[in-house]
Design an enzyme around this catalytic site. Structure first.
Site, mmCIF file in Angstrom:
data_model
loop_
_atom_site.group_PDB
_atom_site.id
_atom_site.type_symbol
_atom_site.label_atom_id
_atom_site.label_comp_id
_atom_site.label_asym_id
_atom_site.label_seq_id
_atom_site.Cartn_x
_atom_site.Cartn_y
_atom_site.Cartn_z
ATOM 1 N N LYS A 33 50.632 33.599 42.890
ATOM 2 C CA LYS A 33 49.428 34.189 43.480
ATOM 3 C C LYS A 33 48.329 34.269 42.422
ATOM 4 C CE LYS A 33 51.039 38.908 42.538
ATOM 5 N NZ LYS A 33 51.329 40.236 43.115
ATOM 6 N N ARG A 128 53.381 51.240 49.241
ATOM 7 C CA ARG A 128 52.267 50.295 49.126
ATOM 8 C C ARG A 128 52.290 49.310 50.280
ATOM 9 N NH1 ARG A 128 51.498 46.331 43.950
ATOM 10 N NH2 ARG A 128 53.295 45.350 44.959
ATOM 11 N N TYR A 242 24.574 44.695 19.963
ATOM 12 C CA TYR A 242 23.888 45.678 20.801
ATOM 13 C C TYR A 242 24.096 47.095 20.265
ATOM 14 C CZ TYR A 242 22.686 42.477 24.621
ATOM 15 O OH TYR A 242 22.144 41.466 25.382
ATOM 16 N N MET A 290 28.152 39.795 27.148
ATOM 17 C CA MET A 290 28.527 38.968 28.290
ATOM 18 C C MET A 290 29.057 37.602 27.878
ATOM 19 S SD MET A 290 26.314 37.800 31.642
ATOM 20 C CE MET A 290 26.083 39.475 32.208
#
Length: 344
Positions: A33, A128, A242, A290
């Site tokens: 998956k 679940r 930053y 990022m």
């Protein structure tokens, strides 16, 4: 090349699958998956099928569609989310086997694709997915009359071998399924390692295939090398990144590498992660941004062309520890911008 290089060792995945199957001494259906935990469902599943895997697990019918396209006819594909509304066409056309989780799903499956194979998930305490005791008691006769191909449950605490929940769930699963002439499955990677009492007729190795804990003997699968874009010198007292979050305590040489939280290298790694140049550790400095990470390469004899963040010196779980998460999240967060290669 401006992007990182993510290399996936398919032979290591196959070796991990074979090792876990050998421990269980029962068929082992790989869990592929989430795009094979972020590593590419097509190449991964084809390598496992070539090695002998005949059953696979995915999360959703749409993943089953992609897997069927990759594998072609033959292997059995179980869908852990069961039979959701709108799944009937994919289930029928792709020959998928939903693992139904509720009375509603059971009725939907039997009415929309009669005769199509299905399994059943029973809830043994995780709360679940799956039918609870009373639900199962109410529909067991109907369900069993339709010849399900699998009865399964899922362990909540299998990565903690001494946790009392393991024995509790094992006992409840036996109470719910003993005496029924249907193959049973309880264990993913952690459950396989708990021993033969937990193995039943089929096991479902997942994270252990991809080099992650709790399978301590897994072969590493992924390496990730990040190219250096620029190198610069700083004097003591200068700052970087930053928020001026890092200040040089000595004359320093810093390399900026091409990757960041958009590529799955979580911002929580800021000030905590080490990259490697061969056998030499190079600490990241400042905040992960990022697209970029700044690395202190002052102690290297020469400027590097790339630095490694996954490899012989740093596993997915070690990187996860630095980020305050788990190896699963590290793998499944790896972005699409890397230049990926799959090697046999």
């Amino acid at each position: 090349m401006g992007t990182g290089r993510l290399s996936i060792d398919l032979s290591a995945i196959v070796a991990n699958w074979q090792a876990l199957a050998s421990l269980a001494r029962t068929p082992a259906a790989p869990v592929v998956k989430a795009d094979a935990y972020g590593l590419g469902v097509g190449p991964v599943a084809r390598a496992l099928a070539a090695a002998g895997a005949r059953q696979f697990f995915v999360a959703y019918a749409e993943e089953g569609f992609a897997l069927r396209r990759a594998l072609g006819p033959g292997p059995e594909i179980f869908v852990l989310s069961g039979h959701m509304a709108g799944d009937a066409r994919l289930v029928a056309e792709c020959g998928l086997t939903p693992v139904v989780n509720s009375v509603d799903q059971l009725m939907r499956h039997l009415e929309s694709v009669p005769g199509q194979p299905f399994g059943l998930q029973l809830d043994t305490g995780m709360n679940r997915l799956g039918m609870e005791w009373n639900e199962w008691a109410a529909v067991a006769e109907i369900a069993l009359s339709q010849n399900p191909v699998l009865l399964m449950s899922h362990l909540a605490c299998a990565d903690e071998p001494d946790h009392p929940m393991n024995a509790y769930q094992l006992d409840l699963f036996r109470q719910m399924t003993d005496g029924l002439n249907v193959p049973r499955s309880l264990s993913a990677t952690g459950g396989i390692l708990l021993g033969p009492d937990y193995h039943f007729d089929l096991v479902r190795p997942g994270i252990g295939l991809y080099g992650g804990l709790p399978f301590e003997h897994a072969r590493p699968v992924a390496t990730l090398d990040l190219p250096v874009i620029q190198v610069r010198d700083l004097q003591a007292g200068e700052v970087a990144g930053y928020g001026n979050a890092w200040q040089a305590q000595r004359p320093s040489r810093l390399a900026t590498v091409s990757a960041g939280y958009a590529d799955g290298l979580l911002r929580s790694l800021s000030h905590k992660v080490t990259l490697w140049h061969g056998d030499t550790p190079c600490p990241a400095v400042g905040r992960v941004s990022m697209d970029l990470i700044i690395v202190d390469v002052t102690d290297l004899p020469e400027d590097p062309e790339h630095l490694s963040i996954l490899g012989p010196h740093q596993t997915i779980d070690q990187l996860a520890d630095a980020a305050g998460t788990i190896g699963y999240e590290v793998l499944t967060s790896l972005g699409t911008r890397y230049a990926r290669s799959h090697r046999e």
